[in-house]
Design an enzyme around this catalytic site. Structure first.
Site, PDB file in Angstrom:
ATOM      1  N   ILE A  27     -12.584   5.435  -2.621  1.00  0.00           N
ATOM      2  CA  ILE A  27     -12.625   5.403  -4.060  1.00  0.00           C
ATOM      3  C   ILE A  27     -12.158   6.822  -4.447  1.00  0.00           C
ATOM      4  CG2 ILE A  27     -14.049   6.045  -6.328  1.00  0.00           C
ATOM      5  CD1 ILE A  27     -16.558   4.607  -3.834  1.00  0.00           C
ATOM      6  N   GLY A  28     -12.526   8.154  -3.823  1.00  0.00           N
ATOM      7  CA  GLY A  28     -11.050   9.468  -4.492  1.00  0.00           C
ATOM      8  C   GLY A  28     -10.190   8.903  -4.189  1.00  0.00           C
ATOM      9  N   HIS A  84      10.140 -17.842   4.103  1.00  0.00           N
ATOM     10  CA  HIS A  84      10.905 -16.644   3.848  1.00  0.00           C
ATOM     11  C   HIS A  84      11.540 -16.621   2.691  1.00  0.00           C
ATOM     12  CE1 HIS A  84      14.169 -13.556   5.073  1.00  0.00           C
ATOM     13  NE2 HIS A  84      15.123 -14.524   4.449  1.00  0.00           N
TER      14      HIS A  84
END
Length: 501
Positions: free
Chosen positions: A219-220, A480
């Site tokens: 979160i930080g 690809h």
């Protein structure tokens, strides 16, 4: 292999632990009156609770969900996962426009940030999704009671409703899905103005010149990224020696270097010992985690992001005698039942990763057991994602964890610098790392740092779920040019050799 996996899944359901609901529950009646006895009553309307309620109704059980917030979705939808991802995307668009567009031949002048508009977009996303859950309740005939629930007995919940009234909801089976709350720090008082939790960080009225983040977890780092992209000078203070301690060590080091390239500063092995909010900003007194000389760190806003704790306040667990562990998590058996018959718990209030998708799995499995079926959640296969840029996603064991088991293993890695799609879009920072048992080639863990790693990881989740080998992944055709080819190449590097490096 598929049959063996099916047999494994049939009987397993580990002791549950946290999802991401906020503690109380739910709202107004769409079906029967709340006073009638229900088969299932869910306290909490977050990811674990509302999913459990819908699943119970789908299985033919009469169900009521109680939520105190007045809007469904819990912390995750209202003040967590969803609004943070909205701001992460909006801030990334601004950052790209400012720093990357010119390299792609897109030039313009007078680039500005309209913060109120950015917040409005976030709020619109949240309100639309919360209304969507109410629609799902109606569709599945789940009764919704808006108010704060507390136990009267193992089969009764008293609800102080948001309209000022009260009611008692009765149920044969009651599921506690009240989620978690912000973990406080001694001496650091959150006022949601100068010192904010993640909730306040999602609604800052202006861009702070200096932002200090206490805690280098998911979160930080995500919220630090949001405001850093918008112009804040971000410093992260972390008590531990590493950021995101649950992350694979090799990937973590690369990840930290990427964040530092984005001008995020880190002060590791550092603790906050004092806070002064008497002036215009905030002055933090910090010192080495092991003790030593103190110094001062100034900020306009401080984000406290030191983790989360189970939220069971006012629920009346003591009255029922529901057992909890030392950190307040409710103890449950493999069927998510507490020591009190008829009372269950799921999500963040029980042991396990505090993640919304884990809570959802808990909810489904718990209700399946109540309905007489078999439920299954494997906490070893719950993916984790840090939604920065690049993102970091993982599932299974880290290399440190594999080493600790003593099992002989192989490692395969492939950098996105050698991936054609990543080079084509000029966004090639990152790596795929795969760990596999040496003798059997069974995949033990997969770690991805790249743009959209959170989307790429699910190929690996499925592989681990069915006991695949790295060769199984390598011999599966990948389109690809795609970013997912890096997963294939890393798998090739694990059991043999990659082609493109």
């Amino acid at each position: 292999m598929a049959m063996a996996s099916l047999a494994r899944r049939k009987a397993m359901a580990l002791v549950g632990i946290g999802g991401s609901l906020r503690y109380t529950v739910a709202v107004r009646g769409f079906a029967a009156a709340a006073g009638d006895e229900n088969d299932v009553v869910v306290i909490g309307g977050g990811p674990g609770g509302y999913v459990a309620a819908i699943k119970a109704a789908q299985l033919g059980l009469k169900t009521t969900c109680i939520e105190k917030r007045g809007t469904l979705g819990g912390t995750c939808l209202n003040v967590g996962c969803i609004p943070s991802k909205a701001l992460l995307h909006s801030s990334h668009m601004y950052h790209e426009a400012k720093h990357a567009f010119p390299h792609h031949g897109v030039q313009f002048s007078d680039l500005k940030i309209d913060l109120p508009a950015m917040m409005a977009q976030k709020d619109k996303a949240v309100s639309g999704l919360t209304r969507g859950i109410e629609g799902l309740f109606k569709k599945n005939k789940v009764t919704y009671v808006k108010g704060y629930g507390k136990f009267v007995s193992p089969s009764e919940v008293s609800v102080d409703t948001l309209d000022g009234g009260s009611t008692v909801v009765k149920g044969k089976h009651i599921i506690i899905a009240t989620g978690s709350d912000v973990k406080s720090l001694p001496g650091v008082t959150i006022d949601e103005k100068k010192i904010v939790s993640s909730t306040g960080a999602l609604a800052l009225p202006e861009i702070p010149k200096k932002l200090v983040v206490i805690g280098a977890g998911y979160i930080g780092l995500e919220m630090g990224s949001v405001w850093g992209r918008l112009g804040s000078e971000v410093t992260v203070v972390e008590f531990a020696p590493d950021i995101v301690p649950t992350m694979d060590g090799e990937v973590r080091k690369q990840f930290q270097r990427m964040l530092e390239k984005q001008k995020m500063k880190f002060m590791l092995k550092t603790k906050v010992v004092g806070v002064d909010t008497s002036g215009e900003g905030v002055k933090l007194t910090i010192e080495p985690a092991a003790g030593g000389e103190q110094s001062t760190l100034e900020a306009d806003v401080v984000l406290v992001s030191a983790g989360r704790v189970p939220f069971t306040d006012g629920l009346g667990l003591e009255k029922l005698g529901v057992e909890t562990d030392k950190i307040g998590r409710i103890t449950v058996d493999k069927k998510f039942m507490t020591n009190v018959s008829g009372v269950y718990a799921i999500g963040d209030v029980i042991p396990g990763p505090m993640l919304a998708h884990k809570a959802e799995e808990d909810g489904v499995a718990c209700v399946e057991f109540i309905a007489g079926k078999e439920g299954h959640v494997d906490y070893d296969l719950v993916p984790g994602v840090v939604y920065t840029h690049p993102e970091v996603a993982s599932v299974g064991k880290t290399e440190e964890q594999v080493k600790a088991t003593g099992v002989a293993y192989r490692v395969g890695k492939f950098p996105f610098m050698a991936n054609s799609r990543a080079k084509a879009i000029d966004d090639a920072d990152g790596i795929v790392k795969i760990l596999a048992e040496k003798e059997t080639d069974k995949v033990l863990g997969v770690h991805i740092m790249s743009p959209n790693a959170g989307e790429l990881i699910h190929e690996a989740v499925l592989a681990l779920q069915y006991g695949a080998s790295s060769e199984d992944i390598a011999r599966t055709c990948h389109a690809h040019p795609t970013m997912s080819e890096a997963v294939k190449e890393a798998a090739m590097a694990t059991y043999d050799k990659p082609i493109h490096i």
